[in-house]
Design an enzyme around this catalytic site. Structure first.
Site, short mmCIF file in Angstrom:
data_model
loop_
_atom_site.label_atom_id
_atom_site.label_comp_id
_atom_site.label_asym_id
_atom_site.label_seq_id
_atom_site.Cartn_x
_atom_site.Cartn_y
_atom_site.Cartn_z
N LEU A 144 4.24 -5.49 4.23
CA LEU A 144 3.20 -4.45 3.65
C LEU A 144 3.97 -3.56 3.40
O LEU A 144 4.82 -2.96 3.69
CB LEU A 144 2.48 -4.21 4.96
CG LEU A 144 1.44 -3.42 4.94
CD1 LEU A 144 0.30 -3.93 4.17
CD2 LEU A 144 0.92 -2.86 6.31
N HIS A 145 3.23 -3.02 2.26
CA HIS A 145 3.62 -1.73 1.63
C HIS A 145 2.42 -1.13 0.70
O HIS A 145 1.79 -1.82 0.18
CB HIS A 145 4.79 -1.76 0.95
CG HIS A 145 4.86 -2.83 -0.44
ND1 HIS A 145 4.97 -4.10 -0.09
CD2 HIS A 145 4.70 -2.61 -1.64
CE1 HIS A 145 4.88 -4.86 -1.10
NE2 HIS A 145 4.63 -3.87 -2.33
N GLN A 146 2.31 0.15 1.17
CA GLN A 146 1.13 0.91 0.35
C GLN A 146 1.74 1.66 -0.63
O GLN A 146 2.59 2.46 -0.46
CB GLN A 146 0.30 1.63 1.50
CG GLN A 146 -0.94 2.48 0.46
CD GLN A 146 -1.95 2.88 1.64
OE1 GLN A 146 -2.63 2.14 1.83
NE2 GLN A 146 -1.61 4.29 2.05
#
Length: 185
Positions: A144-146
């Site tokens: 996950l990465h924003q």
């Protein structure tokens, strides 16, 4: 590296046959196109760059700030100068897998990223988001990465549309230092 080619042979700094066009060469994009730094599988030990980055120095890993549960890092293949990502240390693929502390710090780092980018570059707006899964466009779906992408009026021109090229006015190391120096945790 950016190589400028002109029709004037004395000013020519790239290879090729001179013509009436000026060209901006962005050879670093080929690494992205060919999948460099992509994990070989979904596990944390499968070459995940987001699992490797925390073990690097801030300068080498392009880390802007480190928290207890997440870190902020420049995107190696940015859409705009200052394009950064907020990434949990824990190798999880889905937003729903974050616990409360991770979710809270991810939100706090996103807010701080916006404040920092406004102060450092006068960003007028932002694109913020996560691509959940490969089918949704996640380049590294297993971790996950924003994304936090700063935007300015007129920052989109013919280059991305016609030339499939984005011109960035600053080197990543310079952007990292500027943002790290302004980050207030």
């Amino acid at each position: 590296m950016l190589i400028r080619m002109t029709s004037d042979p004395e000013q020519q700094t790239g290879a090729g046959v001179p013509d009436a066009f000026q060209r901006l060469w962005t050879p670093h994009r080929m690494a992205y196109i060919q999948g460099e730094n992509k994990p070989t599988g979904p596990g944390a030990g499968d070459g995940c760059p987001f699992c490797t980055i925390p073990s690097l120095s801030d300068e080498e890993g392009l880390v802007i700030a480190r928290g207890e549960w997440v870190f902020a890092v420049l995107n190696l293949y940015p859409y705009n100068s200052g394009h950064l990502m907020v990434v949990p240390y824990r190798h999880v693929a889905d937003y729903t897998e974050l616990d409360g502390a991770e979710t809270a710090e991810l939100a706090a780092f996103t807010k701080q990223a916006m404040t920092t980018l406004r102060g450092a570059s006068g960003a007028q707006g932002f694109n913020i988001g996560m691509n959940q899964g490969a089918v949704a466009g996640a380049g590294i779906a297993a971790h996950l990465h924003q994304h936090v992408v700063p935007r300015w009026g007129g920052d989109v021109n013919f280059m991305p549309v016609v030339g499939n090229t984005k011109v960035l006015p600053q080197l990543l190391q310079e952007t990292r230092k500027l943002l790290a120096d302004r980050w207030q945790g």
